[in-house]
Motif scaffolding. Structure first.
Motif, PDB file in Angstrom:
ATOM      1  N   UNK A  90     -42.424  66.371  35.067  1.00 31.93           N
ATOM      2  CA  UNK A  90     -42.807  67.040  36.382  1.00 31.93           C
ATOM      3  C   UNK A  90     -42.750  68.533  36.273  1.00 31.93           C
ATOM      4  N   UNK A  91     -43.579  69.332  36.552  1.00 28.95           N
ATOM      5  CA  UNK A  91     -43.678  70.750  36.246  1.00 28.95           C
ATOM      6  C   UNK A  91     -42.708  71.438  37.114  1.00 28.95           C
ATOM      7  N   UNK A  92     -42.181  70.805  38.039  1.00 24.79           N
ATOM      8  CA  UNK A  92     -40.991  71.253  39.006  1.00 24.79           C
ATOM      9  C   UNK A  92     -39.628  71.257  38.208  1.00 24.79           C
ATOM     10  N   UNK A  93     -39.429  70.396  37.405  1.00 26.99           N
ATOM     11  CA  UNK A  93     -38.641  70.136  36.418  1.00 26.99           C
ATOM     12  C   UNK A  93     -38.410  71.127  34.999  1.00 26.99           C
ATOM     13  N   UNK A  94     -39.577  71.249  34.678  1.00 24.76           N
ATOM     14  CA  UNK A  94     -39.743  72.103  33.679  1.00 24.76           C
ATOM     15  C   UNK A  94     -39.446  73.594  34.296  1.00 24.76           C
ATOM     16  N   UNK A  95     -40.081  74.042  35.245  1.00 20.25           N
ATOM     17  CA  UNK A  95     -39.635  75.218  35.747  1.00 20.25           C
ATOM     18  C   UNK A  95     -38.352  75.702  36.118  1.00 20.25           C
ATOM     19  N   UNK A  96     -37.628  74.602  36.716  1.00 23.55           N
ATOM     20  CA  UNK A  96     -36.255  74.820  37.069  1.00 23.55           C
ATOM     21  C   UNK A  96     -35.553  74.819  35.983  1.00 23.55           C
ATOM     22  N   UNK A  97     -35.699  74.120  34.770  1.00 22.31           N
ATOM     23  CA  UNK A  97     -34.892  74.140  33.540  1.00 22.31           C
ATOM     24  C   UNK A  97     -35.261  75.635  32.973  1.00 22.31           C
ATOM     25  N   UNK A  98     -36.577  76.244  32.853  1.00 24.25           N
ATOM     26  CA  UNK A  98     -36.620  77.541  32.362  1.00 24.25           C
ATOM     27  C   UNK A  98     -35.819  78.340  33.231  1.00 24.25           C
ATOM     28  N   UNK A  99     -35.905  78.147  34.549  1.00 25.16           N
ATOM     29  CA  UNK A  99     -35.092  79.350  35.301  1.00 25.16           C
ATOM     30  C   UNK A  99     -33.650  79.238  34.917  1.00 25.16           C
ATOM     31  N   UNK A 100     -33.153  78.075  34.943  1.00 25.56           N
ATOM     32  CA  UNK A 100     -31.733  78.066  34.512  1.00 25.56           C
ATOM     33  C   UNK A 100     -31.697  78.444  33.192  1.00 25.56           C
ATOM     34  N   UNK A 101     -32.331  78.443  32.401  1.00 26.63           N
ATOM     35  CA  UNK A 101     -32.090  79.111  30.781  1.00 26.63           C
ATOM     36  C   UNK A 101     -31.998  80.475  31.194  1.00 26.63           C
ATOM     37  N   UNK A 102     -33.009  80.958  31.981  1.00 30.98           N
ATOM     38  CA  UNK A 102     -32.990  82.547  32.079  1.00 30.98           C
ATOM     39  C   UNK A 102     -31.789  83.031  32.627  1.00 30.98           C
ATOM     40  N   UNK A 103     -31.470  82.389  33.987  1.00 30.74           N
ATOM     41  CA  UNK A 103     -30.084  83.040  34.223  1.00 30.74           C
ATOM     42  C   UNK A 103     -28.834  82.763  33.421  1.00 30.74           C
ATOM     43  N   UNK A 104     -28.927  82.051  32.689  1.00 32.98           N
ATOM     44  CA  UNK A 104     -27.657  82.101  31.435  1.00 32.98           C
ATOM     45  C   UNK A 104     -28.022  83.289  30.388  1.00 32.98           C
TER      46      UNK A 104
END
Length: 74
Positions: free
Chosen positions: A26-40
């Protein structure tokens, strides 16, 4: 261009690449994962490699059965 707008652009590009690489997710899962990576990684001093590092970290965070990346060896 400000660092913040460059980050937004990098997040979008990484998410688009991963959505193409992992079409079953799901696109929302990918986007959420990318945002988590960015926050780190958002406070990294050297910003040149932020998109590459963000993409690698997001791939690590995605579910192992996501079906993207290279196919398993025979």
């Amino acid at each position: 261009m400000t660092a913040e707008s460059e980050d937004v652009q990098a997040i979008r590009q990484v998410a688009e690449r991963l959505m193409e690489a992992y079409p079953r997710l799901d696109a929302a899962v990918v986007q959420s994962t990318v945002l988590t990576a960015y926050e780190e990684l958002r406070y990294a001093r050297v910003r040149t490699y932020l998109p590459v590092l963000m993409e690698r970290r997001a791939k690590d965070l995605l579910p192992p059965d996501a079906g993207g990346g290279t196919p398993p060896a025979p």
